[in-house]
Write a protein that holds these residues in place. Sequence first.
Motif, PDB file in Angstrom:
ATOM      1  N   LEU A  85       0.809  -1.218   0.000  1.00 52.78           N
ATOM      2  CA  LEU A  85       0.000   0.000   0.000  1.00 52.78           C
ATOM      3  C   LEU A  85       0.848   1.276   0.000  1.00 52.78           C
ATOM      4  O   LEU A  85       0.513   2.248  -0.678  1.00 52.78           O
ATOM      5  CB  LEU A  85      -0.921  -0.008   1.226  1.00 52.78           C
ATOM      6  N   VAL A  86       1.934   1.285   0.741  1.00 55.18           N
ATOM      7  CA  VAL A  86       2.709   2.522   0.948  1.00 55.18           C
ATOM      8  C   VAL A  86       3.083   3.235  -0.346  1.00 55.18           C
ATOM      9  O   VAL A  86       2.908   4.463  -0.446  1.00 55.18           O
ATOM     10  CB  VAL A  86       3.956   2.231   1.809  1.00 55.18           C
ATOM     11  N   PRO A  87       3.606   2.556  -1.387  1.00 53.95           N
ATOM     12  CA  PRO A  87       3.973   3.289  -2.607  1.00 53.95           C
ATOM     13  C   PRO A  87       2.804   4.005  -3.274  1.00 53.95           C
ATOM     14  O   PRO A  87       2.993   5.041  -3.909  1.00 53.95           O
ATOM     15  CB  PRO A  87       4.534   2.188  -3.519  1.00 53.95           C
ATOM     16  N   LEU A  88       1.605   3.451  -3.120  1.00 51.47           N
ATOM     17  CA  LEU A  88       0.433   4.078  -3.736  1.00 51.47           C
ATOM     18  C   LEU A  88       0.077   5.393  -3.064  1.00 51.47           C
ATOM     19  O   LEU A  88      -0.600   6.232  -3.651  1.00 51.47           O
ATOM     20  CB  LEU A  88      -0.770   3.138  -3.661  1.00 51.47           C
ATOM     21  N   LEU A  89       0.543   5.581  -1.835  1.00 47.06           N
ATOM     22  CA  LEU A  89       0.193   6.784  -1.087  1.00 47.06           C
ATOM     23  C   LEU A  89       1.373   7.734  -0.892  1.00 47.06           C
ATOM     24  O   LEU A  89       1.167   8.927  -0.686  1.00 47.06           O
ATOM     25  CB  LEU A  89      -0.355   6.386   0.295  1.00 47.06           C
ATOM     26  N   GLN A  90       2.594   7.222  -0.953  1.00 44.80           N
ATOM     27  CA  GLN A  90       3.736   8.046  -0.588  1.00 44.80           C
ATOM     28  C   GLN A  90       4.820   8.161  -1.657  1.00 44.80           C
ATOM     29  O   GLN A  90       5.719   8.975  -1.516  1.00 44.80           O
ATOM     30  CB  GLN A  90       4.371   7.490   0.704  1.00 44.80           C
ATOM     31  N   ASP A  91       4.751   7.350  -2.699  1.00 41.94           N
ATOM     32  CA  ASP A  91       5.793   7.383  -3.730  1.00 41.94           C
ATOM     33  C   ASP A  91       5.271   8.134  -4.954  1.00 41.94           C
ATOM     34  O   ASP A  91       4.487   7.605  -5.740  1.00 41.94           O
ATOM     35  CB  ASP A  91       6.199   5.958  -4.104  1.00 41.94           C
ATOM     36  N   VAL A  92       5.729   9.361  -5.122  1.00 38.09           N
ATOM     37  CA  VAL A  92       5.235  10.216  -6.201  1.00 38.09           C
ATOM     38  C   VAL A  92       5.532   9.614  -7.571  1.00 38.09           C
ATOM     39  O   VAL A  92       4.690   9.664  -8.487  1.00 38.09           O
ATOM     40  CB  VAL A  92       5.857  11.626  -6.092  1.00 38.09           C
ATOM     41  N   LEU A 149      -7.026  -1.488   0.186  1.00 37.19           N
ATOM     42  CA  LEU A 149      -5.835  -1.958   0.896  1.00 37.19           C
ATOM     43  C   LEU A 149      -5.698  -1.295   2.261  1.00 37.19           C
ATOM     44  O   LEU A 149      -5.279  -1.922   3.233  1.00 37.19           O
ATOM     45  CB  LEU A 149      -4.592  -1.700   0.056  1.00 37.19           C
ATOM     46  N   GLY A 150      -6.059  -0.020   2.326  1.00 39.18           N
ATOM     47  CA  GLY A 150      -5.994   0.692   3.595  1.00 39.18           C
ATOM     48  C   GLY A 150      -6.962   0.131   4.622  1.00 39.18           C
ATOM     49  O   GLY A 150      -6.612  -0.040   5.798  1.00 39.18           O
ATOM     50  N   GLN A 151      -8.176  -0.161   4.190  1.00 39.94           N
ATOM     51  CA  GLN A 151      -9.162  -0.731   5.105  1.00 39.94           C
ATOM     52  C   GLN A 151      -8.749  -2.142   5.539  1.00 39.94           C
ATOM     53  O   GLN A 151      -8.965  -2.535   6.692  1.00 39.94           O
ATOM     54  CB  GLN A 151     -10.532  -0.769   4.437  1.00 39.94           C
TER      55      GLN A 151
END
Length: 252
Positions: free
Chosen positions: A34-41, A67-69
């Motif tokens: 999930l992290v790249p979808l929210l934090q990787d520009v 994915l967040g849920q």
Amino acid sequence: MTQEELKKRISQVEGFIRALTQQCHMLDERRHILVPLLQDVHIQQALKKKLDRTAGVGAWNHLAPLLGQDLLRDQARLFLDEGRRSGSLINLWRKIQVDPAIKDHFREAYGHMLDKLHVDVVGDGFDEVRGLALDKFRKNDAQRNFARFDSGWAQVEVKMADLKGDPVAEKIKIFRDKHHAHFEMKSLDEKPEPFDVGSMGLTFDEVLGFSDRCQAIVAELGLLLTQTSWDPKDFGAAHAKQGRAMWAALAS
């Protein structure tokens, strides 16, 4: 508690911590999907370019929230579930507190875990001298191990007490209860619509920080109960590399 009951409880606790550790590894792998979808520009821009003006963009918009849920649900399940049959961190800690003999068993096991290394296997004229030296080494190791167990246990006690009043934990439980476990609607005197999960003010940074805190507790407790050491930061670094590599390949 009888000796037979104690033996069964100890076996159960060991099984619980080993299973919980494995689940933490899986949780962390999913987190780093999930992290790249929210934090990787760079990943975000590449995927957006691929999906813009395609029929897939609608499905894409569901992916990060889904994915967040799922991450929130797993955190509630693994760390906060108070069900008496649950393998959660909170329930595992409760089981350990049932009888002081449980902690005493694990303390003794940790304190004397190196005893088997101090065995005299050479038979010559200096057995007595060597035996005294080995006994000294064994006692020194045991003393250090007991001190390490006691300090680690004190840390876990503090962190588990903090977990009970953790504001992020409360938000996660509310999200689970009102959105995952139930499709909860607002009360009779309010506008007839589903509970607004956005009103909790739960942020992604809070969710990640909570996961870090809980995994650190599981790692320390696992060390004390099974003498098995793992570093959540090292596992996280490996999982982060995997997650980004997957999205980079798909975004190409």
